[in-house]
Design a protein around this motif. Sequence first.
Motif, PDB file in Angstrom:
ATOM      1  N   PHE A   1      17.174   4.953 -22.158  1.00 38.85           N
ATOM      2  CA  PHE A   1      18.370   5.261 -22.946  1.00 38.85           C
ATOM      3  C   PHE A   1      19.586   4.917 -22.118  1.00 38.85           C
ATOM      4  O   PHE A   1      19.492   4.703 -20.904  1.00 38.85           O
ATOM      5  N   SER A   2      20.728   4.826 -22.790  1.00 41.55           N
ATOM      6  CA  SER A   2      21.990   4.549 -22.109  1.00 41.55           C
ATOM      7  C   SER A   2      22.680   5.863 -21.808  1.00 41.55           C
ATOM      8  O   SER A   2      22.667   6.790 -22.624  1.00 41.55           O
ATOM      9  N   LEU A   3      23.287   5.939 -20.618  1.00 43.00           N
ATOM     10  CA  LEU A   3      24.053   7.104 -20.215  1.00 43.00           C
ATOM     11  C   LEU A   3      25.300   6.563 -19.534  1.00 43.00           C
ATOM     12  O   LEU A   3      25.210   5.952 -18.478  1.00 43.00           O
ATOM     13  N   MET A   4      26.455   6.724 -20.196  1.00 44.26           N
ATOM     14  CA  MET A   4      27.683   6.091 -19.726  1.00 44.26           C
ATOM     15  C   MET A   4      27.424   4.585 -19.636  1.00 44.26           C
ATOM     16  O   MET A   4      26.997   3.989 -20.595  1.00 44.26           O
ATOM     17  N   SER A   5      27.640   3.959 -18.467  1.00 45.61           N
ATOM     18  CA  SER A   5      27.435   2.501 -18.384  1.00 45.61           C
ATOM     19  C   SER A   5      26.079   2.167 -17.783  1.00 45.61           C
ATOM     20  O   SER A   5      25.816   1.017 -17.433  1.00 45.61           O
ATOM     21  N   LEU A   6      25.203   3.170 -17.660  1.00 45.41           N
ATOM     22  CA  LEU A   6      23.916   2.961 -17.000  1.00 45.41           C
ATOM     23  C   LEU A   6      22.770   2.960 -17.999  1.00 45.41           C
ATOM     24  O   LEU A   6      22.856   3.547 -19.071  1.00 45.41           O
TER      25      LEU A   6
ATOM     26  N   GLY B   1      17.457  -3.056  -6.224  1.00 46.49           N
ATOM     27  CA  GLY B   1      18.201  -4.275  -6.511  1.00 46.49           C
ATOM     28  C   GLY B   1      19.084  -4.207  -7.733  1.00 46.49           C
ATOM     29  O   GLY B   1      19.617  -5.215  -8.171  1.00 46.49           O
ATOM     30  N   SER B   2      19.230  -3.004  -8.314  1.00 46.91           N
ATOM     31  CA  SER B   2      20.031  -2.881  -9.535  1.00 46.91           C
ATOM     32  C   SER B   2      21.204  -1.945  -9.300  1.00 46.91           C
ATOM     33  O   SER B   2      21.120  -1.002  -8.521  1.00 46.91           O
ATOM     34  N   THR B   3      22.315  -2.209  -9.980  1.00 46.10           N
ATOM     35  CA  THR B   3      23.446  -1.288  -9.926  1.00 46.10           C
ATOM     36  C   THR B   3      23.643  -0.571 -11.255  1.00 46.10           C
ATOM     37  O   THR B   3      24.547   0.246 -11.388  1.00 46.10           O
ATOM     38  N   THR B   4      22.810  -0.894 -12.252  1.00 46.68           N
ATOM     39  CA  THR B   4      23.025  -0.323 -13.586  1.00 46.68           C
ATOM     40  C   THR B   4      21.797   0.375 -14.154  1.00 46.68           C
ATOM     41  O   THR B   4      21.888   0.982 -15.212  1.00 46.68           O
ATOM     42  N   THR B   5      20.639   0.274 -13.495  1.00 48.89           N
ATOM     43  CA  THR B   5      19.431   0.914 -14.020  1.00 48.89           C
ATOM     44  C   THR B   5      19.028   2.059 -13.101  1.00 48.89           C
ATOM     45  O   THR B   5      18.889   1.875 -11.890  1.00 48.89           O
ATOM     46  N   VAL B   6      18.846   3.235 -13.691  1.00 45.73           N
ATOM     47  CA  VAL B   6      18.438   4.417 -12.944  1.00 45.73           C
ATOM     48  C   VAL B   6      16.987   4.729 -13.300  1.00 45.73           C
ATOM     49  O   VAL B   6      16.646   4.843 -14.483  1.00 45.73           O
ATOM     50  N   ASN B   7      16.146   4.858 -12.270  1.00 51.00           N
ATOM     51  CA  ASN B   7      14.792   5.349 -12.481  1.00 51.00           C
ATOM     52  C   ASN B   7      14.834   6.866 -12.350  1.00 51.00           C
ATOM     53  O   ASN B   7      15.022   7.394 -11.259  1.00 51.00           O
TER      54      ASN B   7
END
Length: 159
Positions: A23-28, A56-62
């Motif tokens: 899911f999206s949360l803010m810009s992540l 290696g990502s700045t926009t995907t949170v595990n």
Amino acid sequence: GGPGSGMGLRGLVLNLNTTAKTFSLMSLTVNYAQATVVGTLAEGAMVEVEGSLASGSTTTVNATRVEVESMGMGGGMGSGNLMGSVTSVNASGQTLVLNGFTISVTSGTTYASQGASVAAASFWGAVKVGSKVEAYGTPSGSTLVATRLVLGGMGGGGM
């Protein structure tokens, strides 16, 4: 990076994809495939996410944990209330804009003004751009369906 690069996020779930478990949360983008999920994820739900950025990502949170905050099921005040100055009113359509959210109502919405309960007609007759309003309800995306609207005690006194 490095050890201890965990993060805590809080916000509204958008673009929920239960197949991909994202899911999206803010810009992540939050990937919750490996997370412990507490509560029922739903579009527009308020969640707290613990996790770390994917390699290696700045926009995907595990995510390691996703906790859905209850929306007032036990009278939990403060979950899903907005307070601010009205920026737009449609009295005939019974909607208003508050803090960027479009507030809509149902036949079950209750109203108060100056600390006393009032009829819908009185509320919509009195509310205007700049009025202080508190809205209680369940946010969904950029709208909130209000269960209660309170007109602040700012006007009427001519002091």
